[in-house]
Design a protein around this motif. Structure first.
Motif, PDB file in Angstrom:
ATOM      1  N   ARG A 117      36.534  51.443  41.222  1.00 28.84           N
ATOM      2  CA  ARG A 117      36.581  49.976  41.193  1.00 28.84           C
ATOM      3  C   ARG A 117      37.199  49.411  42.473  1.00 28.84           C
ATOM      4  O   ARG A 117      36.808  48.342  42.946  1.00 28.84           O
ATOM      5  N   LEU A 118      38.182  50.112  43.021  1.00 32.09           N
ATOM      6  CA  LEU A 118      38.906  49.591  44.180  1.00 32.09           C
ATOM      7  C   LEU A 118      38.249  49.929  45.513  1.00 32.09           C
ATOM      8  O   LEU A 118      38.526  49.277  46.522  1.00 32.09           O
ATOM      9  N   SER A 119      37.403  50.936  45.540  1.00 31.72           N
ATOM     10  CA  SER A 119      36.862  51.418  46.812  1.00 31.72           C
ATOM     11  C   SER A 119      35.561  50.742  47.226  1.00 31.72           C
ATOM     12  O   SER A 119      34.892  51.188  48.151  1.00 31.72           O
ATOM     13  N   VAL A 120      35.192  49.666  46.541  1.00 35.94           N
ATOM     14  CA  VAL A 120      33.999  48.910  46.922  1.00 35.94           C
ATOM     15  C   VAL A 120      34.424  47.584  47.549  1.00 35.94           C
ATOM     16  O   VAL A 120      35.593  47.192  47.469  1.00 35.94           O
ATOM     17  N   LYS A 121      33.473  46.916  48.168  1.00 39.33           N
ATOM     18  CA  LYS A 121      33.779  45.619  48.769  1.00 39.33           C
ATOM     19  C   LYS A 121      34.311  44.659  47.712  1.00 39.33           C
ATOM     20  O   LYS A 121      33.735  44.527  46.630  1.00 39.33           O
ATOM     21  N   ASP A 122      35.412  44.027  48.009  1.00 41.66           N
ATOM     22  CA  ASP A 122      36.112  43.100  47.113  1.00 41.66           C
ATOM     23  C   ASP A 122      36.817  43.821  45.964  1.00 41.66           C
ATOM     24  O   ASP A 122      37.270  43.172  45.022  1.00 41.66           O
ATOM     25  N   GLY A 123      36.914  45.158  46.037  1.00 42.15           N
ATOM     26  CA  GLY A 123      37.651  45.896  45.007  1.00 42.15           C
ATOM     27  C   GLY A 123      39.099  45.453  44.931  1.00 42.15           C
ATOM     28  O   GLY A 123      39.664  45.305  43.844  1.00 42.15           O
ATOM     29  N   PHE A 124      39.710  45.211  46.087  1.00 41.52           N
ATOM     30  CA  PHE A 124      41.065  44.651  46.151  1.00 41.52           C
ATOM     31  C   PHE A 124      41.015  43.131  46.233  1.00 41.52           C
ATOM     32  O   PHE A 124      41.693  42.437  45.474  1.00 41.52           O
ATOM     33  N   LEU A 125      40.224  42.631  47.161  1.00 43.41           N
ATOM     34  CA  LEU A 125      40.210  41.187  47.420  1.00 43.41           C
ATOM     35  C   LEU A 125      39.823  40.381  46.183  1.00 43.41           C
ATOM     36  O   LEU A 125      40.365  39.296  45.958  1.00 43.41           O
ATOM     37  N   GLY A 126      38.907  40.910  45.360  1.00 45.50           N
ATOM     38  CA  GLY A 126      38.436  40.168  44.194  1.00 45.50           C
ATOM     39  C   GLY A 126      39.189  40.465  42.909  1.00 45.50           C
ATOM     40  O   GLY A 126      38.826  39.957  41.849  1.00 45.50           O
ATOM     41  N   ASN A 127      40.240  41.264  43.005  1.00 48.15           N
ATOM     42  CA  ASN A 127      41.017  41.646  41.817  1.00 48.15           C
ATOM     43  C   ASN A 127      42.420  41.069  41.955  1.00 48.15           C
ATOM     44  O   ASN A 127      43.246  41.571  42.721  1.00 48.15           O
ATOM     45  N   LEU A 128      42.703  40.005  41.203  1.00 51.62           N
ATOM     46  CA  LEU A 128      43.982  39.306  41.357  1.00 51.62           C
ATOM     47  C   LEU A 128      45.188  40.185  41.051  1.00 51.62           C
ATOM     48  O   LEU A 128      46.286  39.942  41.555  1.00 51.62           O
ATOM     49  N   ALA A 129      44.982  41.227  40.241  1.00 50.47           N
ATOM     50  CA  ALA A 129      46.103  42.104  39.885  1.00 50.47           C
ATOM     51  C   ALA A 129      46.555  42.962  41.058  1.00 50.47           C
ATOM     52  O   ALA A 129      47.706  43.402  41.101  1.00 50.47           O
ATOM     53  N   VAL A 130      45.658  43.217  42.015  1.00 50.24           N
ATOM     54  CA  VAL A 130      45.993  44.117  43.125  1.00 50.24           C
ATOM     55  C   VAL A 130      45.730  43.502  44.501  1.00 50.24           C
ATOM     56  O   VAL A 130      45.992  44.143  45.519  1.00 50.24           O
ATOM     57  N   LYS A 131      45.210  42.305  44.538  1.00 51.79           N
ATOM     58  CA  LYS A 131      44.893  41.665  45.824  1.00 51.79           C
ATOM     59  C   LYS A 131      46.112  41.666  46.730  1.00 51.79           C
ATOM     60  O   LYS A 131      47.230  41.337  46.314  1.00 51.79           O
ATOM     61  N   ILE A 132      45.895  42.047  47.978  1.00 48.08           N
ATOM     62  CA  ILE A 132      46.995  42.126  48.934  1.00 48.08           C
ATOM     63  C   ILE A 132      47.164  40.775  49.622  1.00 48.08           C
ATOM     64  O   ILE A 132      46.232  40.259  50.253  1.00 48.08           O
ATOM     65  N   LEU A 133      48.347  40.227  49.498  1.00 51.53           N
ATOM     66  CA  LEU A 133      48.669  38.936  50.109  1.00 51.53           C
ATOM     67  C   LEU A 133      49.445  39.177  51.405  1.00 51.53           C
ATOM     68  O   LEU A 133      49.635  40.316  51.823  1.00 51.53           O
ATOM     69  N   MET A 134      49.878  38.119  52.023  1.00 43.68           N
ATOM     70  CA  MET A 134      50.684  38.259  53.234  1.00 43.68           C
ATOM     71  C   MET A 134      51.950  39.069  52.926  1.00 43.68           C
ATOM     72  O   MET A 134      52.497  38.988  51.816  1.00 43.68           O
ATOM     73  N   PRO A 135      52.438  39.824  53.896  1.00 46.30           N
ATOM     74  CA  PRO A 135      53.737  40.486  53.712  1.00 46.30           C
ATOM     75  C   PRO A 135      54.798  39.436  53.368  1.00 46.30           C
ATOM     76  O   PRO A 135      54.713  38.286  53.825  1.00 46.30           O
ATOM     77  N   PRO A 136      55.795  39.804  52.549  1.00 46.80           N
ATOM     78  CA  PRO A 136      56.804  38.816  52.126  1.00 46.80           C
ATOM     79  C   PRO A 136      57.415  38.026  53.282  1.00 46.80           C
ATOM     80  O   PRO A 136      57.594  36.815  53.188  1.00 46.80           O
ATOM     81  N   GLU A 137      57.717  38.715  54.400  1.00 48.92           N
ATOM     82  CA  GLU A 137      58.357  38.035  55.521  1.00 48.92           C
ATOM     83  C   GLU A 137      57.399  37.089  56.245  1.00 48.92           C
ATOM     84  O   GLU A 137      57.829  36.271  57.059  1.00 48.92           O
ATOM     85  N   ALA A 138      56.092  37.215  55.928  1.00 54.35           N
ATOM     86  CA  ALA A 138      55.100  36.360  56.590  1.00 54.35           C
ATOM     87  C   ALA A 138      54.597  35.238  55.690  1.00 54.35           C
ATOM     88  O   ALA A 138      53.790  34.410  56.135  1.00 54.35           O
ATOM     89  N   GLN A 139      55.059  35.192  54.465  1.00 59.58           N
ATOM     90  CA  GLN A 139      54.561  34.168  53.548  1.00 59.58           C
ATOM     91  C   GLN A 139      55.025  32.769  53.953  1.00 59.58           C
ATOM     92  O   GLN A 139      54.305  31.782  53.771  1.00 59.58           O
TER      93      GLN A 139
END
Length: 253
Positions: free
Chosen positions: A71-93
């Motif tokens: 599930r994670l190794s396809v396009k949008d596997g991370f980006l389209g999954n709110l549970a695992v989507k990677i956001l900005m690093p905390p210091e960059a938020q």
């Protein structure tokens, strides 16, 4: 002569009645077998042997980790999954919030997309590592997982695969970040921010950050699959899984 005929007719009727009852019994047996629900077979009940527990756990985990990694190794596997989507690093938020407030949304979006694309690339390497960990699992490990907490399998994987995942993921993430221009996007973002008056300069090791977030996301998906196997009867797709996890259910009552 009439008595003989009457007797003959009576005997014939008894024979037909007997055949009819026999046919009904056979049809009834067939109907029961045809309509028997999955998971009610004799083979799926009783106490599994230690060997069966080991095989059942390995079968269940192989199904689960394969599904999660895929599930994670396809396009949008991370980006389209709110549970695992990677956001900005905390210091960059704070940086992101500030730059979005002055209209630099596209720059921020480019960074986030590129971070997730790198994680998706790395996730393709996860399955072989998990499968290797399953093959090396001892019977004691399997029993402890079966009768342990609802996240016992996930914790096992964290313990035995994290170091390997970091080693494997890090160069892939680094290559992917360069491929999708993440370093350039992030450099542009921090440069724009660091030019603002009275701000503290921000520096982030993107490779380390994305590698760790990618691994965290994998374990989130593994945990989902573990809960499914433990709590969803329809996920126990084989007789062995029904027997092993049915036994675990009874032990926990």
């Amino acid at each position: 002569m009439k008595r003989i005929n009457i007797l003959s007719i009576s005997m014939t009727m008894l024979v037909f009645a007997s055949l009819n009852v026999s046919a009904q019994i056979k049809l009834s047996d067939i109907f029961k077998k045809v309509t028997q629900k999955p998971g009610t077979m004799t083979a799926a009940t009783g106490t599994p042997s230690t060997f069966e527990i080991g095989q059942g756990i390995k079968e269940a985990l192989q199904i689960g980790v394969s599904a999660g990694a895929d599930r994670l190794s396809v396009k949008d596997g991370f980006l389209g999954n709110l549970a695992v989507k990677i956001l900005m690093p905390p210091e960059a938020q704070k940086v992101e919030k500030t730059l979005r407030s002055i209209g630099l949304n596209k720059l921020c979006d480019n960074v986030i997309v590129s971070l997730n694309r790198a994680a998706e690339d790395a996730a393709t390497e996860a399955k072989p590592i998990f499968i290797s960990a399953i093959k090396q699992m001892t019977l004691t490990d399997a029993t402890n997982i079966l009768l342990g907490n609802k996240d016992a399998a996930t914790e096992y994987f964290k313990r035995v695969t994290t170091a390997q995942l970091i080693q494997k993921f890090s160069p892939i993430v680094n290559t992917s970040l360069n491929k999708v221009n993440a370093a350039r996007y992030y450099s542009d973002l921090t440069t724009q921010y660091n030019r603002l008056p009275l701000v503290r300069p921000v520096n982030t090791n993107l490779t380390e950050y994305v590698t760790q977030k990618a691994i965290d996301g994998l374990f989130v998906e593994v945990a989902k699959e573990e809960l499914k196997i433990r709590g969803n009867l329809s996920a126990r797709s084989t007789t062995l899984l029904q027997k092993v996890f049915g036994y675990a259910d009874r032990k926990k009552i």
